[in-house]
Motif scaffolding. Structure first.
Motif, PDB file in Angstrom:
ATOM      1  N   THR A  47     -11.569 -31.274  13.799  1.00 48.66           N
ATOM      2  CA  THR A  47     -12.561 -31.700  13.548  1.00 48.66           C
ATOM      3  C   THR A  47     -13.908 -31.423  14.427  1.00 48.66           C
ATOM      4  O   THR A  47     -14.972 -30.874  13.964  1.00 48.66           O
ATOM      5  CB  THR A  47     -12.685 -33.553  13.578  1.00 48.66           C
ATOM      6  OG1 THR A  47     -11.610 -33.857  12.690  1.00 48.66           O
ATOM      7  CG2 THR A  47     -13.919 -34.150  13.321  1.00 48.66           C
ATOM      8  N   ALA A  48     -13.611 -31.211  15.716  1.00 50.72           N
ATOM      9  CA  ALA A  48     -14.664 -30.512  16.698  1.00 50.72           C
ATOM     10  C   ALA A  48     -14.906 -29.088  16.085  1.00 50.72           C
ATOM     11  O   ALA A  48     -16.077 -28.964  16.479  1.00 50.72           O
ATOM     12  CB  ALA A  48     -14.047 -30.799  18.059  1.00 50.72           C
ATOM     13  N   PHE A  49     -13.963 -28.376  15.770  1.00 53.49           N
ATOM     14  CA  PHE A  49     -14.041 -27.023  15.403  1.00 53.49           C
ATOM     15  C   PHE A  49     -15.051 -26.945  14.338  1.00 53.49           C
ATOM     16  O   PHE A  49     -15.900 -26.104  14.080  1.00 53.49           O
ATOM     17  CB  PHE A  49     -12.665 -26.343  15.141  1.00 53.49           C
ATOM     18  CG  PHE A  49     -12.841 -24.899  14.978  1.00 53.49           C
ATOM     19  CD1 PHE A  49     -13.076 -23.950  15.647  1.00 53.49           C
ATOM     20  CD2 PHE A  49     -12.545 -24.479  13.435  1.00 53.49           C
ATOM     21  CE1 PHE A  49     -13.208 -22.477  15.432  1.00 53.49           C
ATOM     22  CE2 PHE A  49     -12.820 -23.382  12.959  1.00 53.49           C
ATOM     23  CZ  PHE A  49     -13.056 -22.354  13.816  1.00 53.49           C
ATOM     24  N   ILE A  50     -14.784 -27.801  13.419  1.00 51.79           N
ATOM     25  CA  ILE A  50     -15.603 -27.788  11.939  1.00 51.79           C
ATOM     26  C   ILE A  50     -16.979 -28.128  12.397  1.00 51.79           C
ATOM     27  O   ILE A  50     -18.179 -27.391  11.755  1.00 51.79           O
ATOM     28  CB  ILE A  50     -15.033 -28.615  11.022  1.00 51.79           C
ATOM     29  CG1 ILE A  50     -13.568 -28.218  10.586  1.00 51.79           C
ATOM     30  CG2 ILE A  50     -15.912 -29.021   9.944  1.00 51.79           C
ATOM     31  CD1 ILE A  50     -12.800 -29.350   9.789  1.00 51.79           C
ATOM     32  N   LYS A  51     -17.257 -29.095  13.329  1.00 51.21           N
ATOM     33  CA  LYS A  51     -18.378 -29.697  13.900  1.00 51.21           C
ATOM     34  C   LYS A  51     -19.133 -28.309  14.322  1.00 51.21           C
ATOM     35  O   LYS A  51     -20.476 -28.224  14.010  1.00 51.21           O
ATOM     36  CB  LYS A  51     -18.483 -30.669  14.571  1.00 51.21           C
ATOM     37  CG  LYS A  51     -18.255 -32.173  13.822  1.00 51.21           C
ATOM     38  CD  LYS A  51     -18.156 -33.197  14.807  1.00 51.21           C
ATOM     39  CE  LYS A  51     -17.759 -34.436  14.192  1.00 51.21           C
ATOM     40  NZ  LYS A  51     -17.669 -35.603  15.002  1.00 51.21           N
ATOM     41  N   GLU A  52     -18.387 -27.608  15.049  1.00 47.86           N
ATOM     42  CA  GLU A  52     -19.006 -26.519  16.062  1.00 47.86           C
ATOM     43  C   GLU A  52     -19.379 -25.622  15.222  1.00 47.86           C
ATOM     44  O   GLU A  52     -20.567 -24.724  15.106  1.00 47.86           O
ATOM     45  CB  GLU A  52     -17.909 -26.032  16.859  1.00 47.86           C
ATOM     46  CG  GLU A  52     -18.500 -24.708  17.774  1.00 47.86           C
ATOM     47  CD  GLU A  52     -17.380 -24.416  18.703  1.00 47.86           C
ATOM     48  OE1 GLU A  52     -17.544 -23.181  19.201  1.00 47.86           O
ATOM     49  OE2 GLU A  52     -16.907 -25.101  19.111  1.00 47.86           O
ATOM     50  N   LYS A  53     -18.723 -25.077  14.018  1.00 47.21           N
ATOM     51  CA  LYS A  53     -18.772 -24.187  13.143  1.00 47.21           C
ATOM     52  C   LYS A  53     -20.177 -24.465  12.208  1.00 47.21           C
ATOM     53  O   LYS A  53     -20.938 -23.647  11.756  1.00 47.21           O
ATOM     54  CB  LYS A  53     -17.905 -23.785  12.236  1.00 47.21           C
ATOM     55  CG  LYS A  53     -16.517 -23.050  12.639  1.00 47.21           C
ATOM     56  CD  LYS A  53     -16.985 -21.577  13.207  1.00 47.21           C
ATOM     57  CE  LYS A  53     -16.100 -20.769  13.835  1.00 47.21           C
ATOM     58  NZ  LYS A  53     -16.429 -19.673  14.326  1.00 47.21           N
TER      59      LYS A  53
END
Length: 218
Positions: A205-211
């Motif tokens: 989830t954190a990776f998606i937000k960052e992207k």
């Protein structure tokens, strides 16, 4: 004299190692995740959901008989709900040898897809996992699930017998093996690997937000 001998032996060893590396590269070329994860047009139509041009692509390698894969469905659904219209989800089968009916379940899901019911059957397999995974007559339950989804039984059974369906499942697993997938569920989010429900829910989830933030300049 002894020192010169050591130098010669060292040169020979280095030469052998270089030759070995070159041979392995020839036999097992470096695999780029983007190349392996690129879906065919047919699979885009039957085993993916979400916009084809979505900025986030999640590829899921799962085993229908795997309890951890069933557990991972909840955080996966939450992610899809959290980022509506921004994610394309692609499903790939990775039946583990330890699970007796996982290959059959993957075949059944493939065949359901030929009737436009892949995702409905996919969800049903996970929802009813505790039922069919322990039943010695799992095939009867696979047919019952197809009937519940109003899939015509005779063509469905005929589909299960087609060798091309088995080839599709094996191709999925082979693509996972090329990416060193060795447990399920394994997710690739824009090519980045996340293993299990916890990693998906937290780091994923954190990776998606960052992207997404990087795309919007936030």
């Amino acid at each position: 004299m002894r020192q010169a001998r050591y130098v010669i032996v060292g040169v020979i060893i280095i030469g052998v190692l270089v030759a070995l590396v070159m041979t392995l590269r020839h036999l097992y070329p470096m695999v780029k995740p983007a190349e392996v994860l690129k879906p065919s047009v047919e699979k885009l139509n039957t085993r993916s959901k979400g916009p084809n041009n979505a900025p986030i692509v999640i590829v899921e390698y799962s085993d229908y008989q795997c309890p951890s894969c069933r557990t991972a469905q909840e955080p996966l659904h939450k992610i899809l709900e959290q980022f509506p219209g921004l994610i394309r989800l692609e499903s790939k089968s990775f039946p583990l040898q330890m699970h007796r009916y996982s290959f059959l379940a993957a075949l059944a899901a493939e065949c359901a897809g030929t009737f436009g019911k892949f995702w409905l059957y996919h969800e049903l397999l996970f929802e009813q996992q505790s039922e069919w995974a322990k039943d010695p007559d799992a095939m009867s339950l696979m047919l019952a699930y197809a009937n519940d989804l109003q899939i015509p039984i005779e063509p469905f059974v005929g589909c299960l017998d087609k060798s091309e369906m088995g080839v599709r499942v094996k191709e999925d697993k082979r693509s996972g093996e090329l990416l060193s997938v060795n447990s399920t569920p394994t997710f690739f989010i824009n090519g980045e690997r996340f293993v299990g429900a916890k990693q998906l829910s937290e780091q994923g989830t954190a990776f998606i937000k960052e992207k997404l933030n990087s795309l919007t300049g936030k």
